[in-house]
Design a protein around this motif. Structure first.
Motif, PDB file in Angstrom:
ATOM      1  N   UNK A   1       0.751  -1.176  -0.009  1.00 43.01           N
ATOM      2  CA  UNK A   1      -0.082   0.044   0.078  1.00 43.01           C
ATOM      3  C   UNK A   1       0.860   1.233   0.052  1.00 43.01           C
ATOM      4  N   UNK A   2       2.028   1.039   0.268  1.00 43.13           N
ATOM      5  CA  UNK A   2       2.970   2.191   0.122  1.00 43.13           C
ATOM      6  C   UNK A   2       4.117   1.985  -0.910  1.00 43.13           C
ATOM      7  N   UNK A   3       4.644   3.033  -1.551  1.00 41.96           N
ATOM      8  CA  UNK A   3       5.670   2.955  -2.624  1.00 41.96           C
ATOM      9  C   UNK A   3       6.509   4.342  -2.237  1.00 41.96           C
ATOM     10  N   UNK A   4       7.363   3.718  -1.344  1.00 39.07           N
ATOM     11  CA  UNK A   4       8.286   4.802  -0.715  1.00 39.07           C
ATOM     12  C   UNK A   4       9.211   5.667  -1.445  1.00 39.07           C
ATOM     13  N   UNK A   5       9.671   5.163  -2.844  1.00 42.99           N
ATOM     14  CA  UNK A   5      10.664   5.627  -3.729  1.00 42.99           C
ATOM     15  C   UNK A   5       9.656   6.611  -4.318  1.00 42.99           C
ATOM     16  N   UNK A   6       8.591   6.492  -4.678  1.00 43.95           N
ATOM     17  CA  UNK A   6       7.483   7.335  -5.264  1.00 43.95           C
ATOM     18  C   UNK A   6       6.879   8.233  -4.287  1.00 43.95           C
ATOM     19  N   UNK A   7       7.000   8.084  -3.029  1.00 42.13           N
ATOM     20  CA  UNK A   7       6.383   8.947  -2.127  1.00 42.13           C
ATOM     21  C   UNK A   7       4.766   8.831  -2.140  1.00 42.13           C
ATOM     22  N   UNK A   8       4.461   7.561  -2.506  1.00 40.89           N
ATOM     23  CA  UNK A   8       2.849   7.301  -2.567  1.00 40.89           C
ATOM     24  C   UNK A   8       2.619   6.593  -1.409  1.00 40.89           C
ATOM     25  N   UNK A   9       1.448   6.631  -0.870  1.00 41.18           N
ATOM     26  CA  UNK A   9       0.790   5.781   0.234  1.00 41.18           C
ATOM     27  C   UNK A   9      -0.727   5.797   0.117  1.00 41.18           C
ATOM     28  N   UNK A  10      -1.102   4.625  -0.225  1.00 44.96           N
ATOM     29  CA  UNK A  10      -2.685   4.460  -0.518  1.00 44.96           C
ATOM     30  C   UNK A  10      -3.512   4.037   0.751  1.00 44.96           C
TER      31      UNK A  10
END
Length: 206
Positions: free
Chosen positions: A16-25
């Motif tokens: 649910x998180x993409x750290x490298x893209x700075x995304x958190x759903x």
């Protein structure tokens, strides 16, 4: 429900998180409930307080995958053991979901849910699922996608332990990037060879 199935809950939460893209759903009660899938009874207990709790568990689960991916298998086991101690499970025999050809229950192990809140229950099944997967197949079967910037978690179920990407999409993207890199290198080498050949030619030769 087979114990191996529970490891998918951990992958679902970590991704649910993409750290490298700075995304958190992981931003709402609805998202948390969706993580439970068919376990609707557990999902009904989710409250707003579970959102930050789930994020905290996600961080700890990603640490397990990161350690395993980096070859620190002892570290991965230690991190997983700490989760198992903090979030114990209650196994029980079940047969209500599956029947054989004559209608008899197909007995199997099931993790009973006696947790005080949704986070505790979810963390328990994640930890137990990963523990089963790790001890059954090896710590090197827990990985993080090698196609940058994606670092999604995955469980390697390939016969030759060859999986490196979380999806076919990432595998294709990585292969295309590698192909383009090889072509650029070939072009650079060809250009350098031609340049060196020109420099080595004497004025008389010209």
């Amino acid at each position: 429900m087979e114990l191996a199935h529970y490891s998918d809950f951990a992958v679902r939460l970590v991704n649910t998180e993409e750290p490298a893209r700075g995304k958190d759903s992981l931003t709402s009660v609805e998202v948390v409930r969706d993580l439970f899938g068919s376990a609707s009874q557990m999902a009904r207990r989710v409250t707003e307080a579970d959102v930050p709790r789930f994020r905290a568990i996600r961080t700890r689960l990603r640490a397990v995958f990161t350690a395993a991916d980096e070859g620190d298998h002892t570290g991965a086991v230690d991190l997983l053991n700490s989760l198992l101690l903090e979030f114990p499970v209650s196994p029980q025999i079940s047969g209500h979901d599956f029947l054989d050809e004559v209608g008899r229950p197909r007995w199997h192990m099931h993790l009973a849910d006696h947790s005080s809140n949704a986070t505790t229950g979810y963390a328990a099944i994640c930890a137990m699922g990963l523990a089963f997967h790790l001890t059954e197949f090896g710590a090197d079967r827990l990985g993080l996608c090698q196609a940058p910037p994606c670092r999604n978690a995955y469980l390697d179920t390939s016969t030759n332990r060859s999986r490196r990407y979380c999806s076919d999409r990432c595998a294709t993207r990585a292969n295309v990037a590698a192909y383009r890199a090889r072509k650029r290198l070939e072009t650079e080498r060809t250009g350098l060879t031609h340049e060196n050949s020109q420099e080595s030619t004497t004025p008389a030769d010209r």
